[in-house]
Design an enzyme around this catalytic site. Sequence first.
Site, PDB file in Angstrom:
ATOM      1  N   GLU A 160      62.429  38.163 -39.008  1.00 35.96           N
ATOM      2  CA  GLU A 160      61.565  38.274 -40.184  1.00 35.96           C
ATOM      3  C   GLU A 160      62.107  39.431 -41.009  1.00 35.96           C
ATOM      4  O   GLU A 160      62.084  40.582 -40.586  1.00 35.96           O
ATOM      5  CB  GLU A 160      60.116  38.537 -39.777  1.00 35.96           C
ATOM      6  CG  GLU A 160      59.188  38.597 -40.981  1.00 35.96           C
ATOM      7  CD  GLU A 160      57.895  39.330 -40.683  1.00 35.96           C
ATOM      8  OE1 GLU A 160      57.522  40.216 -41.481  1.00 35.96           O
ATOM      9  OE2 GLU A 160      57.278  39.045 -39.637  1.00 35.96           O
TER      10      GLU A 160
ATOM     11  N   CYS B 125      55.073  43.771 -45.044  1.00 36.72           N
ATOM     12  CA  CYS B 125      56.036  42.754 -45.463  1.00 36.72           C
ATOM     13  C   CYS B 125      55.398  41.702 -46.359  1.00 36.72           C
ATOM     14  O   CYS B 125      56.103  40.935 -47.007  1.00 36.72           O
ATOM     15  CB  CYS B 125      56.670  42.094 -44.248  1.00 36.72           C
ATOM     16  SG  CYS B 125      55.483  41.323 -43.143  1.00 36.72           S
TER      17      CYS B 125
END
Length: 509
Positions: A239, A276
């Site tokens: 990720e 994020c």
Amino acid sequence: MTAAPHATAVLAGPTTAGELDAAVGAAHRAFEQARLADPHRRAGWLEAIAAGLEQDAAGLVQTAVAETHLGTARLEGELKRTVFQLRLFAAEIRLGEHFDATIDHADPNWPMGPRPDLRRYNVPLGVVGVFGASNFPFAFSVMGGDSASALAAGCAVVHKAHDAHAGLAARTARNVIDALEGAGAPSGLFSMVTGRQAGEALVDHPQVKAIGFTGSTAGGRALLDRIAARPEPIPFFGELGGINAVFVTGRAWAARRADILAGYAASFTLGMGQFCTKPGLLFVPAGQADDVRRELAQALAGFTPARLLSPRLHDGYSDAVSRLRDTDGVDILVEGDFAEEPAPTVLLTTADEVRKNPELLRQEMFGPASLVVAYDDESGLPALAGLLEGQLTTTLQAEADDDVAALAARLADISGRVLWNGWPTGVTVSYAQHHGGPYPATTSATTSVGTAAVRRFLRPVAYQDFPADRLPEPLQDSNPWQVPQRVDGVWQRPSGAAAGVVATQEDKQ
């Protein structure tokens, strides 16, 4: 370091290559035992870890506060999420659906010709290397989603600690290892290593069969390239973050501009913008820059700045904001600063400028900063969305009767989660959650949050014409583990199977 797991968790300095090799070897031996454990036993290991973390919650949070600059309430919530996630995975694997057990009995009259006896189910990959994240010291670190889902799948985990919270990582690892030992899990099922050399050796080790990573695009890309260069490339579940664009229609802007700007301000500054899923782009109708500047300043008036997670992140944030601020066609909407506790920055550009320079839409500013893009023609929003790279999330702020079908379809093409009239920094741990997206948001088509994350660390194996007493338990007609089976095309679910746990806790990422 010896092969004993306790030594792995409490190393004072960086792990050497020899120590890393011993940890991976112990993990592989533990995996060979753990892969045979039934779902209820494996679930018990996860529940033991959850209980161990709960018992040391005060000490863990105190350690985290000292190392991370994060507040007690935030860290307590994150630890609560971590414990909840472990128990949710335990409930999920007890159900047994992750095996995807499928049985086709021999059929001499199968329309395309006689069919052999075929049986398929999912098996764990093996030893998984997990790299901890800096911005979530519990939820995406030692026993975060990658470690928890890999253990749930039946894998062993070697965790590479993040140096931003080394003391917390060591304390968490000791709790995990003690809990597993107390629950009777194989020795070495979980261990922790430290240092860059150990991280590289972990990626290269032939007994490591997958890597989980949460971090920067540059770091993730370096690991991806290193994995591709292995003699045996392995799955890399990285990720890497994203910009998380938000698109506001003209009707929504006219109806609730102040509310939208207030929600935007709260979302891109949440956790000092170090999530994020922070909205780094806001597309709005053009022509009202002065009003937007005033309303954003009001929305940010009560903001209390704090230090970023580390000096390295602070430097990276300062560089990213400065580069974008100094680019032609970019103006300052709200001027922040780069103090030790930085005030938020909001920059402004136009749709014409990003058409000329799409890189404006691809600059992640990991901190309390964001870019507003003013557009003149709403019909051009799908094309503007087409300039974006892969996103973890995208958001529509729209009215019920807005015609946004083309834009919504485009957003679904480029992101893993599309929101309607919300803000992307809430990532609940649940069954339908998807936390991922096309590259560079992630390096796979899987999720790192929610129960589906378990399936990353599994692969299918089919058995043809095997004797009944040689078949794995999930594929036996007697179904001793009582898991769901698809038999000759029809799903059969054992009566009295354990019910799942409904996930209701909304947590922030």
